[in-house]
Design a protein around this motif. Structure first.
Motif, mmCIF file in Angstrom:
data_model
loop_
_atom_site.group_PDB
_atom_site.id
_atom_site.type_symbol
_atom_site.label_atom_id
_atom_site.label_comp_id
_atom_site.label_asym_id
_atom_site.label_seq_id
_atom_site.Cartn_x
_atom_site.Cartn_y
_atom_site.Cartn_z
ATOM 1 N N UNK A 155 37.580 55.921 38.966
ATOM 2 C CA UNK A 155 38.120 57.411 38.700
ATOM 3 C C UNK A 155 37.986 57.249 40.416
ATOM 4 N N UNK A 156 37.504 56.329 41.557
ATOM 5 C CA UNK A 156 37.445 57.264 42.783
ATOM 6 C C UNK A 156 39.083 56.052 43.163
ATOM 7 N N UNK A 157 39.835 55.269 42.362
ATOM 8 C CA UNK A 157 40.654 54.824 42.770
ATOM 9 C C UNK A 157 41.549 54.828 42.322
ATOM 10 N N UNK A 158 41.972 56.342 41.230
ATOM 11 C CA UNK A 158 42.848 57.022 41.084
ATOM 12 C C UNK A 158 42.576 57.938 41.671
ATOM 13 N N UNK A 159 42.077 58.228 42.374
ATOM 14 C CA UNK A 159 41.755 59.630 43.239
ATOM 15 C C UNK A 159 42.742 59.482 44.272
ATOM 16 N N UNK A 160 41.551 58.343 45.611
ATOM 17 C CA UNK A 160 42.829 58.060 46.222
ATOM 18 C C UNK A 160 44.491 57.748 45.993
ATOM 19 N N UNK A 161 44.930 57.298 44.967
ATOM 20 C CA UNK A 161 46.280 56.875 44.645
ATOM 21 C C UNK A 161 47.002 58.130 44.920
ATOM 22 N N UNK A 162 46.254 59.066 44.300
ATOM 23 C CA UNK A 162 47.027 59.977 43.908
ATOM 24 C C UNK A 162 47.689 61.399 45.274
ATOM 25 N N UNK A 163 45.717 60.864 45.915
ATOM 26 C CA UNK A 163 46.243 61.756 46.986
ATOM 27 C C UNK A 163 47.069 61.186 48.386
ATOM 28 N N UNK A 164 47.221 59.837 48.192
ATOM 29 C CA UNK A 164 48.054 59.018 49.109
ATOM 30 C C UNK A 164 49.294 59.453 48.276
ATOM 31 N N UNK A 165 49.785 59.878 47.520
ATOM 32 C CA UNK A 165 50.614 60.294 46.717
ATOM 33 C C UNK A 165 51.231 61.241 47.343
ATOM 34 N N UNK A 166 50.483 61.793 47.538
ATOM 35 C CA UNK A 166 50.626 63.953 48.143
ATOM 36 C C UNK A 166 50.766 63.829 49.520
ATOM 37 N N UNK A 186 31.932 51.193 44.947
ATOM 38 C CA UNK A 186 31.278 50.716 46.905
ATOM 39 C C UNK A 186 32.505 49.405 46.514
ATOM 40 N N UNK A 187 32.823 48.703 45.621
ATOM 41 C CA UNK A 187 33.358 47.819 45.986
ATOM 42 C C UNK A 187 34.851 47.841 46.989
ATOM 43 N N UNK A 188 35.238 49.140 46.249
ATOM 44 C CA UNK A 188 36.727 50.022 46.765
ATOM 45 C C UNK A 188 36.454 49.773 48.237
ATOM 46 N N UNK A 189 35.814 50.590 48.358
ATOM 47 C CA UNK A 189 35.662 50.698 49.654
ATOM 48 C C UNK A 189 35.680 49.764 50.966
ATOM 49 N N UNK A 190 36.348 50.350 52.126
ATOM 50 C CA UNK A 190 36.784 49.606 53.760
ATOM 51 C C UNK A 190 35.519 49.118 54.517
ATOM 52 N N UNK A 191 35.406 48.577 55.290
ATOM 53 C CA UNK A 191 34.716 48.358 56.266
ATOM 54 C C UNK A 191 34.482 49.527 57.668
ATOM 55 N N UNK A 192 35.978 50.398 57.471
ATOM 56 C CA UNK A 192 35.799 51.433 58.106
ATOM 57 C C UNK A 192 34.612 53.129 56.811
ATOM 58 N N UNK A 193 34.615 52.450 56.075
ATOM 59 C CA UNK A 193 33.683 53.551 55.066
ATOM 60 C C UNK A 193 32.772 53.472 55.336
ATOM 61 N N UNK A 194 31.427 54.178 54.299
ATOM 62 C CA UNK A 194 30.114 54.153 54.827
ATOM 63 C C UNK A 194 29.246 54.681 53.039
ATOM 64 N N UNK A 195 28.869 53.517 52.256
ATOM 65 C CA UNK A 195 28.057 53.839 51.171
ATOM 66 C C UNK A 195 26.728 54.237 52.075
ATOM 67 N N UNK A 196 26.208 55.384 51.420
ATOM 68 C CA UNK A 196 24.746 55.883 51.496
ATOM 69 C C UNK A 196 24.635 55.778 50.213
ATOM 70 N N UNK A 197 22.859 55.133 49.998
ATOM 71 C CA UNK A 197 22.555 54.305 49.131
ATOM 72 C C UNK A 197 21.011 55.783 49.034
ATOM 73 N N UNK A 198 20.569 56.305 48.415
ATOM 74 C CA UNK A 198 19.426 57.384 48.304
ATOM 75 C C UNK A 198 18.040 56.469 48.153
ATOM 76 N N UNK A 199 17.513 56.565 48.904
ATOM 77 C CA UNK A 199 15.929 55.484 49.799
ATOM 78 C C UNK A 199 15.122 55.669 48.990
#
Length: 242
Positions: A155-166, A186-199
């Motif tokens: 879902x996230x990869x498709x959303x990012x792809x669609x946004x890039x096309x726009x 989380x595996x498709x996030x980049x080094x500049x991104x942040x994953x925030x898990x609930x404690x």
């Protein structure tokens, strides 16, 4: 360049599970064993279809169900976080959830926060001719790590792809979640991104375990655990000011 906030819904935006909260709409506020025993691992969406059918058979109106769903509590600080996001044009916000469209729309609309979320990706729900709610799979996929009805990474990869096309490219992505099905995206996030898990929740435990075992070569994003929406807001403000 913009920022993207990606939220899970249950135990993240709201402080409970919307699919189990709906049981409070029943007269006795519990399911009979005849319904509970039909659950099979990995087939939660089908199980929720039977739950909603049972609720309908008990002559519980959709207005009653909606009224109950609108009482689910938001996680501490989450409303303020969503209001902040809504006020900033350079921050987009999506929800990727294993709940359903009707529950999420009811809850967000009742809180006045629906406009804060640009898109919701979840299992489609409809009302059938009998007036009962039905829930379908969000999509099909071939990911072996995710439930059959939803792979959040896809879902996230498709959303990012669609946004890039726009012409929309995100300078940074924040992924906020709590559950086991939040690990895959989380595996498709980049080094500049942040994953925030609930404690204290499953996602944090999985990320910690993988970090100890040094097996998660696919995780490049920074990990910042959280307990309240206020802590997430602080991280977001740091990025907006940098």
């Amino acid at each position: 360049m913009k920022l993207l906030m990606v939220f899970d819904f249950d135990h993240t935006v709201v402080d409970d599970n919307s699919d189990t909260w709906v049981i409070r709409s029943l007269p006795g506020q519990k399911l009979p064993d005849s319904v509970k025993s039909t659950y099979r691992k990995g087939c939660w969406t089908e199980f929720m279809g039977r739950v909603m059918n049972y609720i309908g058979e008990q002559n519980v109106s959709l207005d009653r169900v909606r009224g109950v769903m609108e009482t689910i509590p938001f996680t501490a600080g989450m409303k303020d976080l969503l209001k902040f996001i809504s006020a900033h044009d350079n921050t987009d916000c999506v929800v990727i959830s294993d709940s359903n469209t009707i529950f999420i729309d009811w809850i967000l609309n009742a809180s006045g926060l629906r406009a804060a979320v640009d898109q919701v990706f979840t299992n489609p729900a409809t009302v059938n001719e009998s007036g009962y709610m039905e829930v379908q799979h969000h999509h099909s996929h071939d990911c072996e790590r995710c439930p059959v009805n939803l792979c959040k990474r896809k879902v996230l990869e498709l959303y990012l792809s669609d946004q890039l096309k726009r012409g929309v490219e995100y300078q940074q992505i924040f992924y906020v979640g709590d559950g086991g099905n939040d690990l895959c995206p989380t595996s498709c996030l980049r080094g500049c991104d942040v994953v925030m898990p609930r404690k204290g929740y499953t996602l944090e435990k999985l990320l910690t375990r993988q970090g100890r075992q040094q097996e998660d070569v696919s995780l490049r994003a920074k990990v910042v655990a959280w307990s309240t929406g206020t802590e997430i807001l602080e991280e977001l403000k740091k990025s907006l000011q940098s």
